[in-house]
Design a protein around this motif. Structure first.
Motif, PDB file in Angstrom:
ATOM      1  N   THR A  66       0.810  -1.219   0.000  1.00 52.37           N
ATOM      2  CA  THR A  66       0.000   0.000   0.000  1.00 52.37           C
ATOM      3  C   THR A  66       0.846   1.273   0.000  1.00 52.37           C
ATOM      4  N   PRO A  67       1.912   1.382   0.829  1.00 51.73           N
ATOM      5  CA  PRO A  67       2.726   2.610   0.803  1.00 51.73           C
ATOM      6  C   PRO A  67       3.329   2.889  -0.573  1.00 51.73           C
ATOM      7  N   THR A  68       3.745   1.848  -1.271  1.00 57.26           N
ATOM      8  CA  THR A  68       4.315   2.038  -2.606  1.00 57.26           C
ATOM      9  C   THR A  68       3.267   2.584  -3.581  1.00 57.26           C
ATOM     10  N   ILE A  69       2.046   2.064  -3.476  1.00 61.63           N
ATOM     11  CA  ILE A  69       0.963   2.529  -4.349  1.00 61.63           C
ATOM     12  C   ILE A  69       0.639   3.989  -4.061  1.00 61.63           C
ATOM     13  N   ILE A  70       0.644   4.372  -2.784  1.00 63.11           N
ATOM     14  CA  ILE A  70       0.394   5.769  -2.417  1.00 63.11           C
ATOM     15  C   ILE A  70       1.450   6.678  -3.031  1.00 63.11           C
TER      16      ILE A  70
END
Length: 416
Positions: free
Chosen positions: A45-49
Motif C-alpha cells: 500500500t505505501p508504494t501505491i500511495i
C-alpha cells in the motif's frame, strides 16, 4: 495585500501548463507507472500511495473540465490529447511489466481495484471538487496531493494493464470502469466548479454573461458530450449501491452469526444468489450454520444460499498464502473455461464450414443456441431447394452432427 489565490489569467495558464504532455511529464508518468505496478504486484500500500502522489494524470482531467466549462477548445483539446497519450503509455508499460513479472497471482491490492462501489463515485466527486479548488491556490498546498491519493487514478489504470497481461476480462472491466468513474467525476466536478466561480468566467471576457444564458449550438454540443459521459456512471450507481449493501449485509451476518471465527475470503455472486465464505478459527457446528441460513432474511439476504468452507486456524502469513492459492485456483479455472469456450467456438466454425460444403446451394451456415441450450443451425441458401432436398440435407447434417437439435433454412432474398 498579497493574493492567496491565482488571478483568472494565472489560473488558466497553470491549468494549461499542468495539462501539457512534455518530456518531464513523460518521465514522471513512467516512474509512476512502474511504482504503481510494483506496489500492486507485491501488495504494498505505501508504494501505491507514492505512485498516486507523483502521477500527472490529474492535470489533463482538470484541463478537460475547465475547457468544457469555458468552452475553450484549446485547453480542452490539449487536455484530451494529454490524457489519451498518458493512458495509452500507462497501459502499454504496465502490461509489459505484468507480462514479464514472476509474480502472476492477483494480490489483494489488485482485486480491490476490480469491484467499484458507490463510495468510489463519491470519492471521485468530492476529490474532484477539492482538486479544482486546490489548483486555484497559489503556492504549495496539501490539497492536490491529497486529491491524488483519494481519487487513485494510477492504480486502477495499472490494474487494467495487469488484466490485459493475465487475460482476465472480469478484472479488465472492473478496473477499467473504476478508472472511468474517477475520470468522469473529476471532469464533472471541475466543470461545475469553474462554472460556479464567476470570477473565472469574467477572466475569459464574459463579464456580463449570465450563468443561465441561452447556450450556442457549439456550447450545447459540448454539454451534450458531458451528459453522455456521465450517463453510464449514473445508470450503474443503483447497481453499485445494491452490491455495496449486499456486501455490508454479509459482513453483518458474519459478525453476528459467526463472531468467533476469522473471515479469510468472502465471495458474493449477486446473479447466482450465492454467498461463499472461507473461515478459520473455532469449528462452526452444523446447527449453527443451519441457524445462520435460516436467518438470512433478517439480514436482507432473502433468496441467497450460504456456503461455508472451514479451515484450520492459520497465522497471517499462512492466510496470505492460502488466499494466493485460492486466487490461483480461481484464475486457472477461469482461464480453462475461456480456453474451452474458444476451442468450442473454433470447433463449431469448423463444423459450419463442413456443412457449407455439403451443397452448392448453401451460402452460409450459422450456429446458435436458444434459452434452453438447444443447438440450432441456420442455413442461408443461394436459391430455394425442394422439400425433398432439404429433408435429405437435414438428415445428412444430423447423421454427421447428432448434437444439432434443429436445422432451419432461409434464402438470401429473405434478408433484403
Amino acid at each position: 495585500m498579497k493574493r492567496k489565490n491565482y488571478l483568472s489569467s494565472q489560473f488558466l495558464s497553470k491549468i494549461n501548463d499542468d495539462s501539457t504532455f512534455n518530456i518531464e511529464n513523460l518521465i514522471i508518468l513512467t516512474c509512476a507507472i512502474f511504482i504503481a505496478s510494483i506496489g500492486l504486484n507485491v501488495n504494498s500500500t505505501p508504494t501505491i500511495i507514492g505512485a498516486m502522489l507523483i502521477s500527472p494524470l490529474m492535470g489533463p482531467l482538470l484541463a478537460i473540465g475547465t475547457g468544457l466549462a469555458l468552452y475553450n477548445t484549446n485547453i480542452l483539446r490539449k487536455g484530451v490529447i494529454s490524457l489519451l497519450a498518458e493512458v495509452v503509455i500507462s497501459l502499454i508499460a504496465s502490461t509489459i511489466y505484468f507480462h514479464f513479472s514472476p509474480l502472476t497471482y492477483a494480490s489483494q491490492e489488485i482485486i480491490a481495484r476490480t469491484s467499484p462501489t458507490i463510495w468510489d463515485v463519491m470519492i471521485a466527486f468530492f476529490g474532484g471538487t477539492a482538486g479544482i479548488i486546490g489548483a486555484r491556490k497559489k503556492g504549495a498546498n496539501n490539497i492536490v496531493p491529497g486529491v491524488a491519493i483519494a481519487t487513485a487514478l494510477m492504480p486502477p489504470l495499472c490494474t487494467v494493464g495487469y488484466s490485459i497481461a493475465a487475460g482476465n476480462l472480469k478484472y479488465f472491466l472492473g478496473s477499467g470502469y473504476l478508472f472511468l468513474i474517477n475520470c468522469v467525476f473529476i471532469i464533472l466536478t471541475a466543470f461545475l466548479g469553474v462554472k460556479i466561480m464567476k470570477w473565472l468566467s469574467r477572466s475569459a471576457g464574459q463579464a456580463n454573461r449570465s450563468f443561465f444564458c441561452k447556450p450556442t449550438f457549439k456550447e450545447a454540443g459540448i454539454v451534450l458530450v458531458v451528459i453522455i459521459l456521465i450517463i453510464p456512471s449514473i445508470l450503474s450507481a443503483s447497481h453499485m449501491v445494491s452490491k455495496t449493501l449486499v456486501d455490508q449485509n454479509v459482513q453483518n451476518l458474519v459478525a453476528n452469526e459467526f463472531g468467533d471465527v476469522n473471515l479469510i475470503k468472502e465471495n458474493v455472486d449477486s446473479q447466482e444468489k450465492t454467498i461463499n465464505l472461507t473461515v478459520s478459527g473455532s469449528k462452526i457446528s452444523a446447527k449453527k450454520i443451519q441457524v445462520a441460513k435460516a436467518n438470512l432474511a433478517e439480514y436482507n439476504l432473502k433468496g441467497y444460499s450460504l456456503n461455508i468452507v472451514q479451515v484450520a486456524q492459520v497465522n497471517p502469513n499462512a492466510e496470505n498464502q492460502l488466499d494466493r492459492q485460492v486466487n490461483n485456483i480461481l484464475n486457472q479455472r477461469q482461464r480453462a473455461q475461456e480456453q474451452a469456450n474458444e476451442e468450442r467456438q473454433q470447433e463449431q466454425e469448423k463444423h459450419n464450414q463442413e456443412i457449407e460444403k455439403m451443397s452448392p446451394a448453401i451460402s452460409s451456415v450459422t450456429a446458435v443456441s436458444d434459452n434452453k441450450n438447444k443447438q440450432i443451425t441456420l442455413i442461408e441458401l443461394k436459391k430455394d431447394l425442394s422439400k425433398k432436398k432439404k429433408k435429405e440435407l437435414v438428415k445428412q447434417i444430423k447423421e454427421k452432427y447428432p448434437n444439432i437439435n434443429l436445422v432451419e433454412f432461409v434464402q438470401e432474398s429473405d434478408n433484403d
